[in-house]
Design a protein around this motif. Structure first.
Motif, PDB file in Angstrom:
ATOM      1  N   VAL A 159       0.830  -1.172   0.133  1.00 44.02           N
ATOM      2  CA  VAL A 159      -0.024   0.035  -0.221  1.00 44.02           C
ATOM      3  C   VAL A 159       0.803   1.116  -0.210  1.00 44.02           C
ATOM      4  CG1 VAL A 159      -1.421   1.389   1.466  1.00 44.02           C
ATOM      5  CG2 VAL A 159      -2.175  -0.881   0.982  1.00 44.02           C
ATOM      6  N   PRO A 160       1.824   1.361   0.878  1.00 42.08           N
ATOM      7  CA  PRO A 160       2.416   2.774   1.010  1.00 42.08           C
ATOM      8  C   PRO A 160       3.170   3.100  -0.346  1.00 42.08           C
ATOM      9  CG  PRO A 160       3.601   1.133   2.336  1.00 42.08           C
ATOM     10  CD  PRO A 160       2.140   0.585   2.133  1.00 42.08           C
ATOM     11  N   MET A 161       4.043   2.102  -0.836  1.00 38.99           N
ATOM     12  CA  MET A 161       4.573   2.094  -2.105  1.00 38.99           C
ATOM     13  C   MET A 161       3.593   2.557  -3.568  1.00 38.99           C
ATOM     14  SD  MET A 161       7.857   2.643  -1.216  1.00 38.99           S
ATOM     15  CE  MET A 161       6.906   3.290   0.044  1.00 38.99           C
ATOM     16  N   SER A 162       2.319   1.725  -3.349  1.00 41.05           N
ATOM     17  CA  SER A 162       1.256   2.044  -4.308  1.00 41.05           C
ATOM     18  C   SER A 162       0.630   3.378  -4.212  1.00 41.05           C
ATOM     19  CB  SER A 162       0.133   1.045  -4.118  1.00 41.05           C
ATOM     20  OG  SER A 162       0.643  -0.218  -4.295  1.00 41.05           O
ATOM     21  N   GLU A 163       0.771   4.162  -2.996  1.00 44.31           N
ATOM     22  CA  GLU A 163       0.398   5.414  -2.774  1.00 44.31           C
ATOM     23  C   GLU A 163       1.267   6.448  -3.460  1.00 44.31           C
ATOM     24  OE1 GLU A 163      -2.278   4.991   1.214  1.00 44.31           O
ATOM     25  OE2 GLU A 163       0.098   5.391   1.512  1.00 44.31           O
TER      26      GLU A 163
ATOM     27  N   LEU B 189      -6.783   8.725 -18.177  1.00 47.57           N
ATOM     28  CA  LEU B 189      -7.730   7.445 -18.224  1.00 47.57           C
ATOM     29  C   LEU B 189      -6.995   6.591 -17.205  1.00 47.57           C
ATOM     30  CD1 LEU B 189      -9.706   5.226 -18.949  1.00 47.57           C
ATOM     31  CD2 LEU B 189      -8.293   4.638 -20.853  1.00 47.57           C
ATOM     32  N   VAL B 190      -7.606   6.026 -16.139  1.00 49.44           N
ATOM     33  CA  VAL B 190      -6.956   5.238 -15.092  1.00 49.44           C
ATOM     34  C   VAL B 190      -7.488   3.906 -15.095  1.00 49.44           C
ATOM     35  CG1 VAL B 190      -6.402   5.205 -12.467  1.00 49.44           C
ATOM     36  CG2 VAL B 190      -6.371   7.242 -13.750  1.00 49.44           C
ATOM     37  N   LEU B 191      -6.626   2.809 -15.252  1.00 49.45           N
ATOM     38  CA  LEU B 191      -7.279   1.562 -15.323  1.00 49.45           C
ATOM     39  C   LEU B 191      -6.993   0.801 -14.304  1.00 49.45           C
ATOM     40  CD1 LEU B 191      -5.661   0.581 -19.009  1.00 49.45           C
ATOM     41  CD2 LEU B 191      -8.133   1.479 -18.600  1.00 49.45           C
ATOM     42  N   GLY B 192      -7.957   0.543 -13.486  1.00 46.92           N
ATOM     43  CA  GLY B 192      -7.801  -0.092 -11.986  1.00 46.92           C
ATOM     44  C   GLY B 192      -8.180   1.103 -10.828  1.00 46.92           C
ATOM     45  N   GLY B 193      -9.144   0.505 -10.054  1.00 43.51           N
ATOM     46  CA  GLY B 193      -9.527   1.234  -8.960  1.00 43.51           C
ATOM     47  C   GLY B 193      -9.002   1.058  -7.542  1.00 43.51           C
TER      48      GLY B 193
ATOM     49  N   THR C  56      -6.582   4.875  -7.295  1.00 41.38           N
ATOM     50  CA  THR C  56      -7.279   5.896  -6.509  1.00 41.38           C
ATOM     51  C   THR C  56      -6.054   7.105  -6.252  1.00 41.38           C
ATOM     52  OG1 THR C  56      -8.680   4.133  -5.370  1.00 41.38           O
ATOM     53  CG2 THR C  56      -8.474   6.423  -4.300  1.00 41.38           C
ATOM     54  N   GLN C  57      -5.006   6.835  -6.052  1.00 41.00           N
ATOM     55  CA  GLN C  57      -4.246   7.921  -5.738  1.00 41.00           C
ATOM     56  C   GLN C  57      -3.767   8.548  -7.028  1.00 41.00           C
ATOM     57  OE1 GLN C  57      -3.007   8.885  -2.816  1.00 41.00           O
ATOM     58  NE2 GLN C  57      -4.157   7.226  -1.848  1.00 41.00           N
ATOM     59  N   ALA C  58      -3.790   7.904  -8.234  1.00 43.49           N
ATOM     60  CA  ALA C  58      -3.754   8.619  -9.563  1.00 43.49           C
ATOM     61  C   ALA C  58      -4.767   9.521  -9.794  1.00 43.49           C
ATOM     62  CB  ALA C  58      -3.476   7.591 -10.518  1.00 43.49           C
ATOM     63  N   ALA C  59      -5.975   8.812  -9.642  1.00 46.22           N
ATOM     64  CA  ALA C  59      -7.086   9.735 -10.038  1.00 46.22           C
ATOM     65  C   ALA C  59      -7.394  10.793  -9.104  1.00 46.22           C
ATOM     66  CB  ALA C  59      -8.445   8.903  -9.899  1.00 46.22           C
ATOM     67  N   LYS C  60      -6.806  10.934  -7.651  1.00 46.87           N
ATOM     68  CA  LYS C  60      -6.970  11.802  -6.753  1.00 46.87           C
ATOM     69  C   LYS C  60      -5.991  12.907  -7.307  1.00 46.87           C
ATOM     70  CE  LYS C  60      -7.122  10.658  -2.520  1.00 46.87           C
ATOM     71  NZ  LYS C  60      -6.830  10.182  -1.075  1.00 46.87           N
TER      72      LYS C  60
ATOM     73  N   LEU D 192     -15.681   5.062  -5.304  1.00 43.35           N
ATOM     74  CA  LEU D 192     -14.961   5.944  -5.852  1.00 43.35           C
ATOM     75  C   LEU D 192     -15.812   7.251  -6.337  1.00 43.35           C
ATOM     76  CD1 LEU D 192     -12.424   3.876  -8.044  1.00 43.35           C
ATOM     77  CD2 LEU D 192     -11.881   5.080  -5.880  1.00 43.35           C
ATOM     78  N   ASP D 193     -17.152   6.772  -7.016  1.00 46.10           N
ATOM     79  CA  ASP D 193     -18.245   7.906  -7.495  1.00 46.10           C
ATOM     80  C   ASP D 193     -18.514   8.930  -6.401  1.00 46.10           C
ATOM     81  OD1 ASP D 193     -19.845   8.765  -9.782  1.00 46.10           O
ATOM     82  OD2 ASP D 193     -21.292   8.531  -8.267  1.00 46.10           O
ATOM     83  N   ASP D 194     -18.541   8.150  -5.066  1.00 46.15           N
ATOM     84  CA  ASP D 194     -19.088   9.013  -3.924  1.00 46.15           C
ATOM     85  C   ASP D 194     -17.874   9.928  -3.266  1.00 46.15           C
ATOM     86  OD1 ASP D 194     -21.511   8.092  -3.610  1.00 46.15           O
ATOM     87  OD2 ASP D 194     -21.104   6.515  -2.169  1.00 46.15           O
ATOM     88  N   VAL D 195     -16.635   9.314  -3.285  1.00 45.07           N
ATOM     89  CA  VAL D 195     -15.620   9.977  -2.843  1.00 45.07           C
ATOM     90  C   VAL D 195     -14.647  11.001  -3.812  1.00 45.07           C
ATOM     91  CG1 VAL D 195     -15.456   8.375  -0.903  1.00 45.07           C
ATOM     92  CG2 VAL D 195     -13.853   8.309  -2.952  1.00 45.07           C
ATOM     93  N   MET D 196     -14.693  10.803  -4.887  1.00 40.22           N
ATOM     94  CA  MET D 196     -13.924  11.536  -5.881  1.00 40.22           C
ATOM     95  C   MET D 196     -14.549  13.008  -6.158  1.00 40.22           C
ATOM     96  SD  MET D 196     -11.058  10.077  -6.644  1.00 40.22           S
ATOM     97  CE  MET D 196     -10.091   8.646  -6.374  1.00 40.22           C
ATOM     98  N   ALA D 197     -13.720  13.747  -6.639  1.00 42.05           N
ATOM     99  CA  ALA D 197     -14.080  15.167  -6.944  1.00 42.05           C
ATOM    100  C   ALA D 197     -14.850  15.040  -7.946  1.00 42.05           C
ATOM    101  CB  ALA D 197     -12.662  15.936  -7.298  1.00 42.05           C
TER     102      ALA D 197
END
Length: 375
Positions: free
Chosen positions: A130-134, A171-175, A180-184, A206-211
């Motif tokens: 997780v930390p390195m994925s972030e 376009l981000v492939l994978g949620g 999630t960090q990329a989209a954010k 993701l639809d609930d929490v994203m901008a």
């Protein structure tokens, strides 16, 4: 236990597996820590800081491997290190075995015990990934924005646009964590973002929490083919724990992309989810196929080692202490999170996805752990 921390020798890998703070914690539990000279410099930690924390500094990588019962690393051993690894030595690091057969076979031949960060499991999460994925997820946008610039042979588009000019499409492939960090990050820079996943529940979250500038979409080959036609930056963020990533963007799809489109494959160290991506380094991070820029650095977090080292060691240290205190067999028997981290044990592949990746014999890890119970 005698703990060894070698200097990372992979190209531009500046992280270190243990900080001076971690050394202090290890010493509290009665363990000896040996750190290779200059191992922490890339992350901002001097030999003097390690010595003050209680570590012994050794001059060479050979010295560290020779003395240690447990080696703590960041990245997988590279070819130079293969012959330094001893039988029964415990290696605790990222391995990503399923993407590289020579490493897998070398570790089998070494008869060492290989416990991989990336397959330690806590519930349905991978706490050491997780930390390195972030970090990698956020970096994917930072690097993607850079390579969209014309001097880097990108489309020449500013990620967030300006008033009167549309922003770039991402376009981000994978949620998962990376996606999630990329989209954010992309949303924060003002891009027009679409994130895809195969889980409807995840997309709802993701639809609930994203901008507001992030849209969700069910992932399918048809939908991917439609979206890549207008995407400026495509981030591959798909992971199957311990196994090779599936190819979601295939070779023939490049023809449907606009010249200067940028692909960032964060899954490249697990084989990549973009078929044309092959591992690159920070020295030569990109290559071009069909006028499409490919960024496929296999150790992206190594470029921001101070942040990455602290983030990684925050997660790994409690597990490393447990392994040192109890030994790998007792620790893996008593902690179900550590058990799936075992990938190769004394010449046997004990993680099914790795065995299947290279058609190798598989041995259930319980065979080894049962010995500890019976003892």
């Amino acid at each position: 236990m005698i703990i060894g921390v070698p200097k990372e020798i992979k190209n531009n890998e500046n992280r270190v597996a243990l900080t001076p703070s971690g050394v202090v914690e290890m010493k509290k539990h009665g363990h000896e820590v040996y750190v290779q000279a200059t191992a922490g410099l890339g992350s901002g930690f001097s030999d003097e800081e390690f010595q003050s924390a209680g570590a012994t500094i050794l001059p060479t990588i050979e010295d560290v491997y020779a003395i240690a019962e447990m080696i703590i690393k960041v990245k997988e051993p590279i070819e130079y290190e293969y012959d330094l690894i001893k039988e029964d030595q415990l290696l605790f690091t990222y391995f990503h075995f399923a993407s590289y057969e020579p490493l897998t076979k070398a570790m089998i031949e070494s008869k060492a015990v290989c416990l991989a960060y990336e397959t330690v499991e806590k519930g349905r999460s991978l706490p050491l990934l997780v930390p390195m994925s972030e970090v990698a997820g956020r970096m994917s946008i930072q690097e993607g924005a850079k390579y969209l610039e014309k001097p880097e042979q990108g489309r020449g588009i500013l990620l967030g646009g300006v008033p009167g000019v549309k922003p770039a499409k991402v376009l981000v492939l994978g949620g998962g964590v990376v996606g999630t960090q990329a989209a954010k990050m992309a949303a924060g820079m003002g891009a027009d973002v679409t994130i895809m996943d195969i889980s409807l529940d995840r997309l709802r979250y993701l639809d609930d929490v994203m901008a507001a500038n992030v849209k969700t979409m069910m992932s399918s080959e048809y939908n991917i083919r439609q979206e890549i036609k207008t995407a400026d930056l495509i981030v591959g963020a798909v992971l199957i724990p311990g196994a090779k990533a599936p190819h979601l963007v295939t070779r023939d799809m490049l023809k449907e992309m606009r010249p200067g489109t940028v692909l960032v494959d964060v899954a490249v160290d697990q084989g990549g989810c973009i078929e044309t991506c092959k591992p690159t380094t920070h020295n030569e991070p990109t290559f071009i196929i069909d006028d499409v820029v490919h960024y496929c650095v296999a150790n992206m977090p190594g470029a921001v080692p101070y942040t990455s080292t602290l983030a990684l060691t925050n997660a790994t240290l409690p597990y490393a202490i447990e392994l040192a205190n109890k030994g790998w067999k007792k620790a893996c028997n008593e902690n179900p999170q550590l058990k799936p981290g075992l990938n190769v044990v004394k010449g046997d592949v004990v993680y099914k996805a790795v065995a299947e990746a290279f058609d190798l014999p598989y041995v259930a890890v319980e065979q080894y752990l049962q010995e500890e119970v019976e003892a």
